[in-house]
Design a protein around this motif. Structure first.
Motif, PDB file in Angstrom:
ATOM      1  N   GLN A 144       0.871  -1.180   0.000  1.00 35.46           N
ATOM      2  CA  GLN A 144       0.000   0.000   0.000  1.00 35.46           C
ATOM      3  C   GLN A 144       0.905   1.227   0.000  1.00 35.46           C
ATOM      4  O   GLN A 144       1.469   1.612   1.016  1.00 35.46           O
ATOM      5  N   ASP A 183      -2.145   4.563  -2.967  1.00 33.13           N
ATOM      6  CA  ASP A 183      -3.345   4.870  -2.178  1.00 33.13           C
ATOM      7  C   ASP A 183      -3.609   6.371  -2.080  1.00 33.13           C
ATOM      8  O   ASP A 183      -4.559   6.803  -1.423  1.00 33.13           O
ATOM      9  N   ALA A 191      -8.329   1.859   1.805  1.00 33.27           N
ATOM     10  CA  ALA A 191      -9.151   0.671   1.993  1.00 33.27           C
ATOM     11  C   ALA A 191      -9.466   0.003   0.665  1.00 33.27           C
ATOM     12  O   ALA A 191      -9.481  -1.231   0.551  1.00 33.27           O
ATOM     13  N   GLU A 192      -9.694   0.816  -0.373  1.00 34.88           N
ATOM     14  CA  GLU A 192      -9.961   0.264  -1.701  1.00 34.88           C
ATOM     15  C   GLU A 192      -8.739  -0.477  -2.241  1.00 34.88           C
ATOM     16  O   GLU A 192      -8.855  -1.580  -2.800  1.00 34.88           O
ATOM     17  N   GLY A 242      -8.296  -3.836  -0.532  1.00 34.02           N
ATOM     18  CA  GLY A 242      -9.208  -4.826  -1.067  1.00 34.02           C
ATOM     19  C   GLY A 242      -8.784  -5.322  -2.434  1.00 34.02           C
ATOM     20  O   GLY A 242      -8.884  -6.516  -2.739  1.00 34.02           O
ATOM     21  N   THR A 277      -7.924  -9.211  -2.954  1.00 33.36           N
ATOM     22  CA  THR A 277      -8.928 -10.023  -3.659  1.00 33.36           C
ATOM     23  C   THR A 277      -8.653 -10.162  -5.156  1.00 33.36           C
ATOM     24  O   THR A 277      -8.655 -11.263  -5.693  1.00 33.36           O
ATOM     25  N   THR A 283      -7.883   1.845   6.825  1.00 35.47           N
ATOM     26  CA  THR A 283      -7.718   0.588   6.107  1.00 35.47           C
ATOM     27  C   THR A 283      -7.890  -0.635   6.993  1.00 35.47           C
ATOM     28  O   THR A 283      -8.377  -1.678   6.543  1.00 35.47           O
ATOM     29  N   ARG A 298     -10.823  -3.084   6.911  1.00 34.79           N
ATOM     30  CA  ARG A 298     -10.903  -3.913   5.712  1.00 34.79           C
ATOM     31  C   ARG A 298     -10.044  -5.165   5.874  1.00 34.79           C
ATOM     32  O   ARG A 298     -10.423  -6.257   5.409  1.00 34.79           O
ATOM     33  N   GLU A 315     -12.043  -7.523   7.944  1.00 35.81           N
ATOM     34  CA  GLU A 315     -13.181  -8.035   7.170  1.00 35.81           C
ATOM     35  C   GLU A 315     -12.738  -9.153   6.229  1.00 35.81           C
ATOM     36  O   GLU A 315     -13.414 -10.179   6.109  1.00 35.81           O
ATOM     37  N   LEU A 316     -11.601  -8.957   5.570  1.00 30.68           N
ATOM     38  CA  LEU A 316     -11.117  -9.935   4.589  1.00 30.68           C
ATOM     39  C   LEU A 316     -10.245 -11.010   5.216  1.00 30.68           C
ATOM     40  O   LEU A 316      -9.902 -11.991   4.562  1.00 30.68           O
ATOM     41  N   TYR A 371      -2.168  -7.381   7.745  1.00 36.24           N
ATOM     42  CA  TYR A 371      -1.855  -6.006   7.364  1.00 36.24           C
ATOM     43  C   TYR A 371      -0.703  -5.547   8.250  1.00 36.24           C
ATOM     44  O   TYR A 371      -0.885  -5.267   9.430  1.00 36.24           O
TER      45      TYR A 371
END
Length: 426
Positions: free
Chosen positions: A44, A87, A95-96, A99, A103, A122, A125, A128-129, A133
């Motif tokens: 990132q 970023d 965060a985008e 992801g 993914t 971030t 996320r 969540e995934l 990190y």
């Protein structure tokens, strides 16, 4: 030899020196591994935005560390690739990007972020995934318990530790009445809160706190807020206008009497201290994690690291004295990659199904010895708080150089646990 894989926002993909599809074939020594499929690490990157100066050197450091790692056999006998995504030094975009790397690009983990607001934006996320990190930041957000079990900071110390180690020197040698100037976002708020507490504990007093928007381009209007009785100006500024900030501070005081100056090197990262208008800094002090100027007692590991990342003895790019490195922060990328390698090998990492095992393997670590994997110095790692603790340096500007005047021990920066991530569910 692969130098890293770069994905730009335009989807253009470049593997330095070769095509991505053939990367593994360039590593004949990997044939004994369980799989010759490369380990893919997402990065990132603050390529644009207020963190761009750091991002450029973070990318350069990551690329150098990657080359060294692959030359030594990669991780667990497998080659390693790094995919860089910009970023914009923006929390939502961060965060985008996370992801996307996790993914779409199928990265095994994501690391690299520095700016606190990006990390904070971030980290949810990552949880969540359920993707590790590993941040190269300095905020206290990890060790405070604000984040989650998937977020770790093993390669650099945090602000709370840094200021706790620095406060005794400031109050004993520079003065007890302090005015703080800091950026008005999470990183600056950490300085505000934790230095104020540390200064008070040492018998000092923060008599004024001046918060400045991190995107500010002129600072003169803030300086009249500095109380006349100030003995020490504590400054930490970030972003593309740091040179303007320091120059305007000097212009404000001119050649007359002024308080002592204690700055975090963030106020001068990527800036030549011999720039016109900075002469007034002579005799002032800075915090540095990793001294920009090569010191007389530099270790062999430090010498090897400078050569690998292409930085000369003055802290500038080899061949371009005007290209000054973000030297006191970028080591965290190198050292975090070393932790990733050690963690994956300890966990017997084979793929995404082992991500939880990787986090648990890092949590089981207790420290890192100074050496080529950790050139900044030895560190203690607290698996419960996911935070590393290391030495801190205070340097003094002398004759256009930053010379180490004091080094605080690892223990000087340690504090009681505020969280136990190992007790939390994944």
């Amino acid at each position: 030899m692969t130098k890293g894989l770069t994905l730009t926002p335009t989807r253009r993909t470049v593997l330095a020196g070769m095509g991505a599809a053939t990367a593994a074939s360039f590593f004949p020594g990997y044939t004994n591994a369980q799989s010759s499929e490369p380990i893919r690490l997402g990065f990132q990157l603050h390529r644009t935005g207020i963190g761009a100066a750091y991002g450029r050197w973070y990318e350069r450091t990551a690329t150098a560390a990657l080359a060294r790692m692959n030359a030594a056999g990669g991780i667990g006998g497998r080659p390693v690739e790094i995919l860089f995504e910009d970023d914009g030094t923006d929390p939502a975009r961060g965060a985008e990007v996370f992801g996307k790397l996790a993914t779409q690009s199928n990265c095994d983990l994501v690391f690299g972020a520095l700016f606190s607001h990006v990390v904070i934006g971030t980290a949810p996320r990552a949880a969540e995934l359920k993707v590790p990190y590993l941040v190269c930041s300095e905020g206290h957000h990890v060790a405070s318990g604000m984040l989650n079990r998937w977020t770790l900071q093993p390669g650099i110390t945090d602000v709370k530790s840094q200021v706790q180690a620095m406060a005794p020197f400031v109050t004993s040698n520079l003065g007890k009445k302090v005015t703080m100037i800091f950026p008005d976002f999470a990183f600056g708020h950490d300085h505000r809160d934790y230095f104020t507490a540390a200064c008070t504990a040492q018998g000092g007093e923060v008599i004024a706190q001046i918060a400045i928007p991190p995107t500010e381009t002129s600072f003169t209007r803030y300086f009249p807020q500095i109380p006349a009785e100030t003995e020490v100006i504590y400054h930490v500024m970030v972003g593309p206008a740091v040179l303007t900030f320091v120059k305007e501070l000097g212009e404000f005081y001119g050649s007359g009497a002024r308080p002592q100056l204690f700055g975090f090197i963030d106020s001068l990262e990527a800036v030549d201290i011999n720039s016109a208008g900075l002469e007034f800094l002579d005799g002032s002090h800075f915090w540095e994690a990793h001294p920009r100027y090569k010191q007389a007692d530099a270790s062999e590991a430090e010498t090897a690291y400078r050569a690998a990342v292409g930085v000369d003895d003055n802290g500038a790019s080899v061949g371009d004295a005007a290209d000054v490195a973000t030297y006191s922060h970028m080591f965290s990328v190198w050292e975090t990659l070393s932790v990733i390698k050690a963690g994956m090998e300890a966990a017997g990492y084979t793929g995404a199904a082992d991500r939880q095992k990787l986090v648990e393997a890092i949590e089981a670590m207790t420290g890192f010895e100074e050496g080529e994997d950790h050139p900044q110095g030895a560190k203690t790692f607290n698996g419960k708080t996911h935070q590393a603790f290391g030495i801190q340096n205070i340097t003094k500007v002398e004759g256009g150089r930053l010379v180490v005047a004091h080094t605080a021990s690892v223990e000087d920066g340690m504090y009681p646990d505020e969280v136990d991530y190992t007790s939390q569910n994944f």
